[in-house]
Design a protein around this motif. Structure first.
Motif, PDB file in Angstrom:
ATOM      1  N   GLY A 173      88.684  68.684  10.101  1.00 55.96           N
ATOM      2  CA  GLY A 173      89.450  68.861   8.874  1.00 55.96           C
ATOM      3  C   GLY A 173      89.681  67.595   8.082  1.00 55.96           C
ATOM      4  N   LEU A 174      89.481  66.419   8.675  1.00 56.07           N
ATOM      5  CA  LEU A 174      89.683  65.156   7.961  1.00 56.07           C
ATOM      6  C   LEU A 174      88.564  64.972   6.947  1.00 56.07           C
ATOM      7  CD1 LEU A 174      91.169  62.431   7.651  1.00 56.07           C
ATOM      8  CD2 LEU A 174      89.675  61.537   9.445  1.00 56.07           C
ATOM      9  N   ILE A 175      88.945  64.813   5.658  1.00 58.80           N
ATOM     10  CA  ILE A 175      87.919  64.676   4.627  1.00 58.80           C
ATOM     11  C   ILE A 175      87.872  63.274   4.039  1.00 58.80           C
ATOM     12  CG2 ILE A 175      87.921  67.119   4.030  1.00 58.80           C
ATOM     13  CD1 ILE A 175      89.679  66.501   1.660  1.00 58.80           C
ATOM     14  N   SER A 176      88.948  62.469   4.159  1.00 58.36           N
ATOM     15  CA  SER A 176      88.894  61.092   3.672  1.00 58.36           C
ATOM     16  C   SER A 176      90.060  60.302   4.251  1.00 58.36           C
ATOM     17  CB  SER A 176      88.946  61.045   2.140  1.00 58.36           C
ATOM     18  OG  SER A 176      90.196  61.480   1.662  1.00 58.36           O
ATOM     19  N   TYR A 177      89.927  58.991   4.242  1.00 57.30           N
ATOM     20  CA  TYR A 177      91.035  58.130   4.630  1.00 57.30           C
ATOM     21  C   TYR A 177      90.977  56.846   3.820  1.00 57.30           C
ATOM     22  CZ  TYR A 177      87.825  55.226   7.407  1.00 57.30           C
ATOM     23  OH  TYR A 177      86.819  54.388   7.807  1.00 57.30           O
ATOM     24  N   ARG A 235      83.665  56.047   5.995  1.00 55.12           N
ATOM     25  CA  ARG A 235      83.109  56.887   7.053  1.00 55.12           C
ATOM     26  C   ARG A 235      83.087  56.211   8.408  1.00 55.12           C
ATOM     27  NH1 ARG A 235      77.529  58.254   4.549  1.00 55.12           N
ATOM     28  NH2 ARG A 235      78.029  56.502   3.217  1.00 55.12           N
ATOM     29  N   ARG A 236      83.370  54.913   8.467  1.00 51.14           N
ATOM     30  CA  ARG A 236      83.234  54.190   9.729  1.00 51.14           C
ATOM     31  C   ARG A 236      84.025  54.831  10.857  1.00 51.14           C
ATOM     32  NH1 ARG A 236      82.170  49.153  11.120  1.00 51.14           N
ATOM     33  NH2 ARG A 236      80.310  49.586   9.937  1.00 51.14           N
ATOM     34  N   LEU A 237      85.264  55.239  10.582  1.00 54.92           N
ATOM     35  CA  LEU A 237      86.133  55.723  11.661  1.00 54.92           C
ATOM     36  C   LEU A 237      85.936  57.209  11.943  1.00 54.92           C
ATOM     37  CD1 LEU A 237      89.420  53.781  10.832  1.00 54.92           C
ATOM     38  CD2 LEU A 237      87.581  53.160  12.391  1.00 54.92           C
ATOM     39  N   VAL A 262      99.118  47.594   9.871  1.00 51.30           N
ATOM     40  CA  VAL A 262      98.055  48.123   9.013  1.00 51.30           C
ATOM     41  C   VAL A 262      98.424  49.554   8.661  1.00 51.30           C
ATOM     42  CG1 VAL A 262      95.641  48.845   8.907  1.00 51.30           C
ATOM     43  CG2 VAL A 262      96.234  46.660   9.947  1.00 51.30           C
ATOM     44  N   GLU A 263      98.442  49.854   7.373  1.00 48.58           N
ATOM     45  CA  GLU A 263      98.800  51.200   6.927  1.00 48.58           C
ATOM     46  C   GLU A 263      97.555  51.973   6.521  1.00 48.58           C
ATOM     47  OE1 GLU A 263     102.542  52.186   4.686  1.00 48.58           O
ATOM     48  OE2 GLU A 263     101.086  52.518   3.065  1.00 48.58           O
ATOM     49  N   MET A 264      97.419  53.194   7.037  1.00 52.73           N
ATOM     50  CA  MET A 264      96.276  54.047   6.730  1.00 52.73           C
ATOM     51  C   MET A 264      96.782  55.423   6.327  1.00 52.73           C
ATOM     52  SD  MET A 264      93.789  53.017   9.941  1.00 52.73           S
ATOM     53  CE  MET A 264      92.345  53.698   9.157  1.00 52.73           C
ATOM     54  N   GLU A 265      96.084  56.018   5.361  1.00 54.07           N
ATOM     55  CA  GLU A 265      96.451  57.356   4.889  1.00 54.07           C
ATOM     56  C   GLU A 265      95.268  58.301   5.079  1.00 54.07           C
ATOM     57  OE1 GLU A 265      97.921  59.507   0.767  1.00 54.07           O
ATOM     58  OE2 GLU A 265      98.576  57.454   1.205  1.00 54.07           O
TER      59      GLU A 265
END
Length: 783
Positions: free
Chosen positions: A190-194, A224-226, A264-267
């Protein structure tokens, strides 16, 4: 017994795939299932194009290995270098796409149009399109070299998409046609972007510079790396991808480069609202170089993209490990929070923090007001396990029923089948019975008797046929040699299988697979006199042939025989067995890996670069290796350029991997109820009588010479269909001057073509020996 076995197995595999996807971790090496172009699961309405030449070359005909209509999709008119004609496929849902296969327009030998290169665009919604690029930034993929052979391209990195466009690329004005298959599996994560801060350079004293940025980030829309399925190793400087820079597999940040915040903040944005169970982060922990897993993490949730962040967060503190430097997954519980977007802050525990993969465990939220009850989880798991067990039992009963049915029917069908085969062969080769056409109902003699009346006799008990379980046509050897081998005859030692690190799949057969692996500590394990070349401290790459878990007991026995045979071979021009893993399942044999691939690809990918001396040197090496096999009375049965591998010094070593690779599937002809056969390389007696001898290997050597001096630009007898090739062997048997020979290649000297023609002599005593071939070729090479 009437159930469709393939349908059941497909459903079972789909269930397993969905269960794997639900865990949020997809392995690109195993997510390689055909998505439905060839078998029509993808409907005609889901295949469109920018244009088409005729109705009969529309997009609906762009299906791999099918030849409806006029055989392929062809865009209108001549394709120009500036054109952007495309074939578009709607996969119907978000899909983890890992492989693309293409063919040209063959149309039963009436077409010769293909795309030498192409680009790939993709979209999740059909509106915003992105261009695929490989990990080195290249957007153009190598296409086809002829109209019939399929070319398989792995996507590194893989992509998550619903819509795919293949855009043929050309340097000159030309006509282009394409057939296509796409490979992958459903994307359930379900993950489409970060979004995340850009990774940084690490410049440690005494070590290579490590670039820890996301090289697959397109700069605007997508990282796309992660989410590419590639797990970084314990040493972040060691990469799983070749020809890339140190640190490639990780995205990393330095603590003091992000100001005073210390995190480190990620969304993360998802396809729909979901209930989240946990977050899994693969993190490096090489603390000796200032790298540790994060000390803690806090996550906030947004139920809708237009809503604000909820005030209540989920916090998790990790247990730091200063004793084990291994990279590891850290699982963060998310307490079944509902969201469509998640923002997480990962707090530093040391100078550096590095991630290689992130996945989420979640379920689609059916109701925003009633979050799932934690107490139901054990019940749901129990139900799922019960369903899977019932499905396994049903499949077992159906397969057992089919097996019983086949055993009962086999006896009654065998006699009828033999009679049909005899009648067919008499009609195909009528003059074998001594002139004139025999009436179908008046059989003067059986085909076996007819052939043996004039042909040289080689008793079938002289050799044991051993079909390699990895799909390769392994050596046939004298029966007494196989029977007398014991465990002590295996000179290869047992290698610790945990020191074999998987890199990629090279090929597969009915019961086995061939993998490219890295063997840690192999030179030290083999000790002095190791056949491995000097690696200058670099990792050792090996080919690992592995028996699959579903292999039959007969396949298991054949695999052990294959190991015994390979352990006896010791020649500079024969692939070497280095070690084995047979103390436990799965059984494995470890052989040399040739870095320059096979001779067919090596020559066909080059224009006129190879000199006559180079080609003769290749021929001498192959004849030397075959001379060695012949001295042991070993029969190869599949000698061809696809089975001649080259190491980094361009030394040729004869192997047997060709049949296991989809790339060469068109080189083999499948006979009903029998194994596939490389008929274009086989002597007439091998096709008609099933006789494989050193003399039939000499015939194949002649065809291999022909391949070399045509630079592998075409298949032998390329103008003949498989059926016509078989009919031509009948002309060789009858020997009435109507047989078709391969033409003389332009680069081939007349004396060498004469040698090829001797290899294709009808009568076996007229063919040269490998010792004679070696002595004839060697003087022509500049030593």
């Amino acid at each position: 017994c009437c159930c469709d076995r393939r349908t059941i197995m497909h459903l079972f595999l789909l269930l397993i795939l969905q269960a794997t996807a639900a865990l949020g971790q997809i392995d690109p090496a195993h997510c390689r299932y055909a998505l439905g172009m060839e078998d029509r699961r993808i409907k005609d309405d889901d295949i469109t194009a920018s244009s088409q030449w005729y109705e009969t070359t529309g997009p609906q005909y762009a299906r791999l290995n099918r030849e409806e209509g006029d055989g392929a999709w062809c865009p209108e008119g001549q394709l120009e270098p500036s054109d952007s004609q495309y074939l578009q496929v709607d996969l119907g849902r978000l899909t983890f796409l890992t492989v693309v296969g293409t063919q040209g327009r063959y149309a039963r030998n009436s077409g010769n149009e293909f795309a030498r290169a192409y680009r790939l665009n993709y979209s999740r919604d059909g509106l915003l399109w992105k261009s695929w690029k490989n990990r080195l930034g290249n957007a153009v993929m190598e296409g086809n070299k002829n109209a019939y052979t399929s070319v398989i391209n792995d996507l590194h990195p893989p992509i998550i998409t619903r819509y795919v466009r293949l855009i043929p690329v050309t340097k000159l004005s030309t006509t282009v046609c394409m057939r296509v298959e796409l490979y992958g599996c459903p994307w359930e994560d379900g993950l489409i972007s970060y979004s995340a801060p850009e990774g940084q350079l690490m410049m440690p004293p005494g070590y290579p510079i490590a670039s820890l940025n996301d090289s697959t980030y397109d700069g605007v829309h997508e990282r796309r790396r992660l989410t590419d399925g590639v797990i970084g190793q314990d040493d972040f400087l060691v990469t799983r991808q070749y020809h890339v820079w140190p640190g490639y597999d990780y995205l990393g940040w330095r603590n003091d480069s992000l100001g005073t915040q210390g995190y480190v903040e990620m969304e993360f944005v998802f396809d729909r609202q979901r209930n989240f169970t946990s977050l899994k982060v693969h993190s490096n922990n090489m603390f000796s170089r200032g790298v540790k897993i994060f000390s803690s993490v806090s996550c906030w949730f947004k139920p809708r993209l237009i809503a604000g962040w909820e005030a209540e967060s989920v916090a998790f503190k990790t247990v730091l490990d200063d004793r084990n430097p291994s990279a590891r997954y850290v699982t963060v519980p998310l307490n079944r929070r509902t969201a469509k977007s998640i923002r997480c802050r990962f707090y530093f525990a040391d100078v550096w923090m590095m991630f290689s993969e992130i996945s989420f465990q979640s379920a689609v939220n059916a109701s925003t007001s009633d979050p799932p009850d934690d107490g139901n989880t054990p019940i749901l798991i129990g139900c799922l396990v019960t369903i899977i067990l019932l499905l396994v039992i049903i499949i077992f009963l159906i397969l057992w029923c089919q097996y019983v049915c086949k055993v009962l029917e086999k006896k009654s069908q065998r006699k009828e089948t033999q009679e049909k085969q005899n009648k067919h062969l008499i009609l195909l080769f009528p003059t074998a019975c001594g002139g004139g056409y025999a009436e179908p109902d008046v059989t003067q003699c059986t085909p076996h008797q007819c052939f043996h009346s004039n042909a040289p006799h080689y008793a079938e008990t002289d050799i044991v046929r051993l079909q390699g379980v990895t799909g390769s046509n392994m050596y046939a050897v004298p029966a007494l040699t196989v029977d007398s081998l014991t465990r002590k005859d295996i000179s290869a030692a047992e290698f610790p299988r945990q020191q074999l690190i998987f890199r990629e799949k090279l090929g597969e057969g009915q019961f086995g697979e061939v993998h490219l692996c890295e063997a840690e500590g192999l030179p030290e394990f083999l000790g002095e006199g190791s056949p491995l070349p000097d690696r200058d401290g670099r990792s050792v790459l090996v080919a690992v042939k592995q028996l699959r878990a579903d292999a039959t007991s007969q396949a298991r026995n054949d695999f052990l025989k294959e190991i015994k045979i390979m352990s006896r071979l010791n020649d500079p021009n024969i692939i070497r067995l280095l070690c084995v893993c047979v103390s436990s399942d799965p059984l494995c044999m470890v052989t040399e890996y040739m870095e320059n691939g096979d001779l067919n690809m090596f020559l066909s990918q080059r224009e006129i670069e190879s000199t006559l001396s180079d080609l003769l040197h290749m021929s001498v090496q192959i004849s030397s290796g075959m001379k060695y096999l012949a001295s042991l009375n070993f029969v190869h049965r599949d000698l061809a350029t696809r089975n001649c591998l080259l190491d980094r010094r361009l030394t040729i070593k004869i192997a047997d991997f060709g049949m296991s690779r989809n790339l060469y599937s068109s080189d083999y002809y499948r006979i009903q109820g029998r194994a596939v056969l490389p008929i274009r390389w086989m002597a007439w007696e091998s096709i008609l009588l099933g006789k494989f001898t050193t003399a039939s290997d000499v015939w194949a050597f002649g065809v291999t010479l022909w391949e070399i001096f045509t630079l592998c630009k075409e298949q032998p007898y390329s103008l003949l269909s498989d059926e016509q090739v078989i009919e031509n062997t009948g002309e060789f048997f009858r020997n009435q001057g109507r047989q078709i020979f391969l033409y003389a290649p332009p680069l081939c000297p007349p004396s060498l073509f004469e040698l090829m023609m001797r290899c294709w002599s009808r009568d076996i005593p007229d063919r040269p020996t490998f010792e004679g071939l070696y002595q004839a070729l060697r003087p022509h090479v500049n030593q």
